[in-house]
Design an enzyme around this catalytic site. Structure first.
Site, PDB file in Angstrom:
ATOM      1  N   HIS A 162       0.816  -1.221   0.000  1.00  0.00           N
ATOM      2  CA  HIS A 162       0.000   0.000   0.000  1.00  0.00           C
ATOM      3  C   HIS A 162       0.844   1.263   0.000  1.00  0.00           C
ATOM      4  CE1 HIS A 162      -4.055  -1.820   0.757  1.00  0.00           C
ATOM      5  NE2 HIS A 162      -3.261  -2.842   0.987  1.00  0.00           N
ATOM      6  N   ASP A 222       3.580   9.423  -0.853  1.00  0.00           N
ATOM      7  CA  ASP A 222       2.428   8.632  -0.433  1.00  0.00           C
ATOM      8  C   ASP A 222       2.185   7.535  -1.457  1.00  0.00           C
ATOM      9  OD1 ASP A 222       0.223   7.921   1.084  1.00  0.00           O
ATOM     10  OD2 ASP A 222      -0.555   9.969   1.207  1.00  0.00           O
TER      11      ASP A 222
HETATM   12  O1  F6P Z   1      -1.577   2.517   4.459  1.00  0.00           O
HETATM   13  C1  F6P Z   1      -0.514   2.323   5.267  1.00  0.00           C
HETATM   14  C2  F6P Z   1      -0.884   1.951   6.691  1.00  0.00           C
HETATM   15  O2  F6P Z   1       0.237   1.555   7.408  1.00  0.00           O
HETATM   16  C3  F6P Z   1      -1.904   0.838   6.773  1.00  0.00           C
HETATM   17  O3  F6P Z   1      -1.333  -0.434   6.701  1.00  0.00           O
HETATM   18  C4  F6P Z   1      -2.536   1.158   8.093  1.00  0.00           C
HETATM   19  O4  F6P Z   1      -3.794   0.587   8.252  1.00  0.00           O
HETATM   20  C5  F6P Z   1      -2.581   2.671   8.098  1.00  0.00           C
HETATM   21  O5  F6P Z   1      -1.442   3.065   7.366  1.00  0.00           O
HETATM   22  C6  F6P Z   1      -2.617   3.268   9.505  1.00  0.00           C
HETATM   23  O6  F6P Z   1      -1.450   2.981  10.209  1.00  0.00           O
HETATM   24  P1  F6P Z   1      -1.435   2.232  11.614  1.00  0.00           P
HETATM   25  O7  F6P Z   1      -2.081   0.881  11.397  1.00  0.00           O
HETATM   26  O8  F6P Z   1       0.010   2.132  11.977  1.00  0.00           O
HETATM   27  O9  F6P Z   1      -2.232   3.065  12.547  1.00  0.00           O
END
Ligand code: F6P
Length: 464
Positions: free
Chosen positions: A158, A366
């Site tokens: 992602h 991003d």
């Molecule tokens: O999109 C990247 C990401 O790390 C996702 O895997 C995740 O759900 C989101 O950002 C939010 O981050 P975190 O799970 O560390 O709160």
């Protein structure tokens, strides 16, 4: 027969009907995949315990079955707060200056991936497709293979894949890249990240490129391609037009008292470029006295990863920048900047986006950024707002009709804000409808079906 999916990601976040939580793009996309294909969404519960028990909590929410497991406290520290958030996250967002390389993080990352693979293993049936998401779980396929699993396995990243000159600063870079070759299909958000990956494996690992996106390296042949993630644009438009969306819209409009609104909504993260955005807004107000009292900038930024010190620092910096802007320019009846450290429901956000003349999506780097697509989807086609989009967000490959900017230049960003605020209706409509066509066509179903179809074809070719 429709394949059954085993979806794996660190966060398991099935949005509830009202969805007051932090359901981001990943959560919405995976929910959509599991509604279509059935199966299980497996990952971390978000909780920690003193010892790893491997006890799985099964839930069924809104037609999606989730299976989650608690992490041991030091697993959380080394795997999530450590390797994922202090090593891979900054590295993959080109911030080598912020990276911590610590062997304990690396060891913890591998230990947790092994534990997660062993925990999910009993849930897997021979024909299931296994679809692993994001940088937290790269070694899962290799671990499942070590347990004897022969299912077709796909991986989707992602976030960006960094340029090879940066990737090689990771002490075990080869090991991490090799782990990806245990999958059958590797998906990236954009061609840019796909090319960076190919550049690395060809130059540093001796990979050989074949037909149809195949890459042979480390004794295996995999397929790699770009699958830009989308949103359910119609659903988001309906949210903007729902009762909750309209209430949020009207509340924001009336509180702004006819002033034009500029909005940003991001997880509080240094990759999102919020600091650069504040600096540009300050420069805009400094250069254009005519805009004083005419605009209000709203920045929604729910705190994130608060136990990592770089996140504490960015929060302090933004608090002080927002305070400085308001101190410099406010009057008793006008506050130019509203900086809000909380999350809102998706309906409310949709309403806020529709109320705002300008949408600011200006990350320094991003993988995709779905807020850009949501801002477009929320607009009234008869009077749409203008999206200002960083050229360094993956979304810029698809949304060339936004005002594309370089967020590293305060002047360019301030100019883009000024241009967006004064853009004639005809141009706003033309840009919005061109972007709307893209987000309708390349939506979340398109993303999910392309990936699953390609993975199914690889499975069938291997088993034929
Ligand atoms: O999109 C990247 C990401 O790390 C996702 O895997 C995740 O759900 C989101 O950002 C939010 O981050 P975190 O799970 O560390 O709160």
């Amino acid at each position: 027969m429709t394949p059954r999916l085993i979806v794996m990601s660190n966060r398991v976040n099935v949005p509830t009907a009202r969805d007051e939580g932090a359901a981001g793009g990943l959560a919405m996309a995976l929910t959509s995949a599991l509604r279509e294909y059935k199966g299980i969404w497996f990952g971390w519960s978000g909780q920690t315990s003193e010892r790893f028990t491997g006890q799985v909590q099964l839930d069924r929410i809104n037609g999606v079955t989730s299976a989650t497991v608690d992490l041991q406290t030091d697993d959380y520290e080394e795997y999530y707060a450590g390797y994922a958030n202090r090593t891979l996250w900054p590295l993959f967002h080109y911030r080598v200056d912020l990276v911590d390389y610590d062997r304990d993080f690396d060891t913890g990352y591998r230990r947790v991936n092994r534990r997660l693979a062993r925990t999910v293993d009993p849930f897997i049936e021979p024909d299931d497709l296994i679809w692993v998401h994001d940088y937290h779980m790269i070694p899962i396929a290799a671990e499942l293979k070590a347990l004897g699993r022969r299912n077709a396995m796909g991986f989707f990243l992602h976030v960006p894949w960094p340029p090879r000159q940066l990737f090689v600063t990771l002490p075990n870079h080869r090991q991490l890249a090799e782990a990806l070759f245990a999958y059958d299909l590797i998906g990236f958000q954009t061609h840019e990240w796909l090319e960076a990956f190919i550049d690395y494996v060809v130059h540093d690992a001796g990979a050989v490129l074949g037909e149809n996106g195949t890459i042979t390296c480390f004794g295996r042949t995999v397929r790699a391609a770009a699958y830009p993630i989308g949103i359910d644009a119609q659903e988001f438009t309906a949210m903007a037009e729902s009762e909750a969306g309209r209430t949020a819209h009207d509340m924001l409009v009336s509180s702004a008292r006819d002033r034009k609104l500029i909005i940003g909504a991001d997880r509080l993260d240094y990759s999102k470029g919020i600091e650069a955005r504040f600096a540009a807004y300050e420069a805009l107000l400094e250069a254009h006295e005519d805009l004083h009292r005419q605009v209000v900038c709203v920045q929604i930024a729910p705190p994130s990863r608060e136990d990592v010190n770089t996140y504490q620092r960015i929060r302090e910096t933004l608090d002080s920048l927002a305070g400085r802007i308001n101190g410099r320019f406010s009057d008793v009846d006008w506050t130019p900047m509203r900086y809000v450290n909380r999350g809102y429901s998706r309906q409310a956000l949709a309403g806020f986006f529709r109320a705002s003349r300008v949408g600011l999506v200006t990350p320094l780097r991003d993988g995709m950024n779905l807020v850009a697509k949501e801002y477009v989807a929320a607009q009234d086609p008869e009077d749409p707002g203008v999206l200002i989009l960083s050229r360094f967000a993956g979304a810029s490959e698809q949304l060339g009709d936004a005002l594309l900017v370089n967020p590293f230049s305060t002047d360019d960003l301030a100019d883009a804000m000024q241009r967006a605020l004064t853009m004639p209706l005809a141009e706003r409509k033309r840009r919005n409808s061109a972007m709307r066509a893209v987000i309708d066509r390349e939506n979340v179903a398109w993303w999910r079906d392309r990936f699953v179809t390609d993975l199914t074809a690889l499975r069938d070719a291997t088993h034929a």
